[in-house]
Motif scaffolding. Structure first.
Motif, PDB file in Angstrom:
ATOM      1  N   MET A 174      -3.560 -10.165   6.699  1.00 13.76           N
ATOM      2  CA  MET A 174      -4.494  -8.977   7.127  1.00 13.76           C
ATOM      3  C   MET A 174      -3.615  -7.751   6.397  1.00 13.76           C
ATOM      4  O   MET A 174      -4.307  -6.893   6.088  1.00 13.76           O
ATOM      5  N   ARG A 175      -2.446  -7.745   6.865  1.00 12.20           N
ATOM      6  CA  ARG A 175      -1.588  -6.223   6.453  1.00 12.20           C
ATOM      7  C   ARG A 175      -1.573  -6.247   4.980  1.00 12.20           C
ATOM      8  O   ARG A 175      -1.644  -5.302   4.529  1.00 12.20           O
ATOM      9  N   GLU A 176      -1.620  -7.235   4.304  1.00  6.98           N
ATOM     10  CA  GLU A 176      -1.516  -7.294   2.814  1.00  6.98           C
ATOM     11  C   GLU A 176      -2.997  -7.203   2.060  1.00  6.98           C
ATOM     12  O   GLU A 176      -2.949  -6.764   0.900  1.00  6.98           O
ATOM     13  N   GLY A 177      -4.285  -7.266   2.930  1.00  6.15           N
ATOM     14  CA  GLY A 177      -5.250  -7.259   2.326  1.00  6.15           C
ATOM     15  C   GLY A 177      -5.655  -8.606   1.570  1.00  6.15           C
ATOM     16  O   GLY A 177      -6.539  -8.285   0.481  1.00  6.15           O
ATOM     17  N   ALA A 178      -5.153  -9.534   1.789  1.00  7.67           N
ATOM     18  CA  ALA A 178      -5.187 -10.761   0.897  1.00  7.67           C
ATOM     19  C   ALA A 178      -6.368 -11.586   0.966  1.00  7.67           C
ATOM     20  O   ALA A 178      -6.402 -12.403   0.280  1.00  7.67           O
ATOM     21  N   GLY A 220      -0.291  -3.163   2.626  1.00  8.66           N
ATOM     22  CA  GLY A 220       1.227  -3.037   2.003  1.00  8.66           C
ATOM     23  C   GLY A 220       2.222  -4.064   2.702  1.00  8.66           C
ATOM     24  O   GLY A 220       1.784  -5.206   3.411  1.00  8.66           O
ATOM     25  N   GLY A 221       3.376  -3.728   2.424  1.00  9.38           N
ATOM     26  CA  GLY A 221       4.328  -4.406   3.055  1.00  9.38           C
ATOM     27  C   GLY A 221       4.938  -4.270   4.394  1.00  9.38           C
ATOM     28  O   GLY A 221       4.100  -3.608   5.305  1.00  9.38           O
ATOM     29  N   VAL A 222       6.110  -4.786   4.662  1.00 11.94           N
ATOM     30  CA  VAL A 222       6.568  -4.660   6.026  1.00 11.94           C
ATOM     31  C   VAL A 222       6.513  -2.966   6.475  1.00 11.94           C
ATOM     32  O   VAL A 222       6.769  -2.773   7.654  1.00 11.94           O
TER      33      VAL A 222
END
Length: 294
Positions: A45-49, A10-12
């Motif tokens: 990584m955080r966004e699963g992109a 997700g986001g921050v």
């Protein structure tokens, strides 16, 4: 120690600051006091992109599978060794190092590659442990300048080398102000002796790219970009080193000579290529899944 952890895709809002125990190095590991950590892979990584090879919309980490959260991100790491494992010579204490971010092992006869900050906790913390054999002396005096070598520098070296550039050839470098691509400009021009046409969006970076070795600079905002490339290159180019992907893909294809080489880091290029360019054969190397020859 203080550490930033990602709690899910997700986001921050998925970032939290935690107080955690300082990790203990294993027998063949060292403990590094982190001085720097930064790379856009943390955002991906955080966004699963990263997606998977069959579905680019799948939420996944660098390894193309789900992340085990919470995870400390951070892959461009430089710092000082402050503790060594039981099997590591104490002479390495206080050594200033950069970390090679990949680990590999054989599983079922095939190489399994994992990445710090994705499959392992990374450098968004005051301390990190890592195999001693993957920690190398700081190449420059400055932590910031040194930290970009393992990921951006080696990625670029691999890209340029796989593209088989030759002295005197002309190469188009897209997204030339980025980390990997600015390395591409330097390696292609100063080591391989190629003529480099750099593509930018911000003209204020033109002089910097010329200093790095670009022969000429063009803007992707131009309404006559392809003509600008031909004018700068004196015709079609021998190769394209790409990081942008779809927005400049058609232009890159049109700019290439027959039997030209195209190398990209763009993850979903195959789906786009097969739908937009059905008459072109795209070959994928076993070594570099994003290397393409057309």
């Amino acid at each position: 120690m203080e550490a930033v952890r990602v709690t899910g895709y997700g986001g921050v809002d998925k970032l939290v600051v935690d107080q955690l125990p300082i990790p203990t190095p294993g027998p063949y590991e060292v403990l590094i006091m982190v001085c720097l950590r930064s790379n856009n892979s943390e955002l991906n990584m955080r966004e699963g992109a990263y997606g998977t090879d069959t579905n680019t919309n799948t939420l996944a980490g660098w390894r193309r599978e789900g992340i085990s959260f919470p995870r400390i991100p951070g892959s461009d790491i430089a710092g000082d060794i402050v503790e060594v494992g039981s099997e590591i010579n104490t002479s390495r204490l206080n050594e200033k190092v950069i970390l090679f971010p990949f680990r590999s092992e054989l599983k079922n006869g095939e190489e399994d590659i994992t990445y710090i900050g994705s499959e392992y906790d990374g450098g968004y913390a005051q301390y990190v442990t890592w195999p001693a054999e993957l920690c190398f002396p700081l190449p420059l005096e400055d932590y910031l300048e040194s930290s970009i070598f393992p990921v951006s520098g080696l990625t670029s070296w691999h890209k340029v080398n796989r593209t088989n550039l030759k002295e005197g050839e002309t190469v188009l470098v897209t997204g030339a102000t980025g980390g990997v691509e600015s390395f591409n400009v330097q390696i292609a021009s100063k080591i391989y002796g190629s003529k480099v046409i750099a593509v930018v969006g911000d003209w204020s970076q033109k002089n910097s790219l010329l200093e790095l070795g670009a022969t000429d600079v063009v803007s992707y905002r131009s309404n006559t970009l392809l003509e600008d490339i031909f004018d700068a290159a004196g015709g079609p180019v021998n190769a394209v080193l790409d990081v942008v992907g779809q927005p400049l893909f058609s232009t890159s294809m049109a700019a290439l000579k027959r039997e030209g080489r195209f190398n990209t880091e763009w993850g979903d290029w195959r789906i786009y290529c097969r739908t937009r360019f059905p008459n072109i054969v795209f070959e994928v190397s076993n070594i570099d899944r994003f290397y393409t020859r057309c």
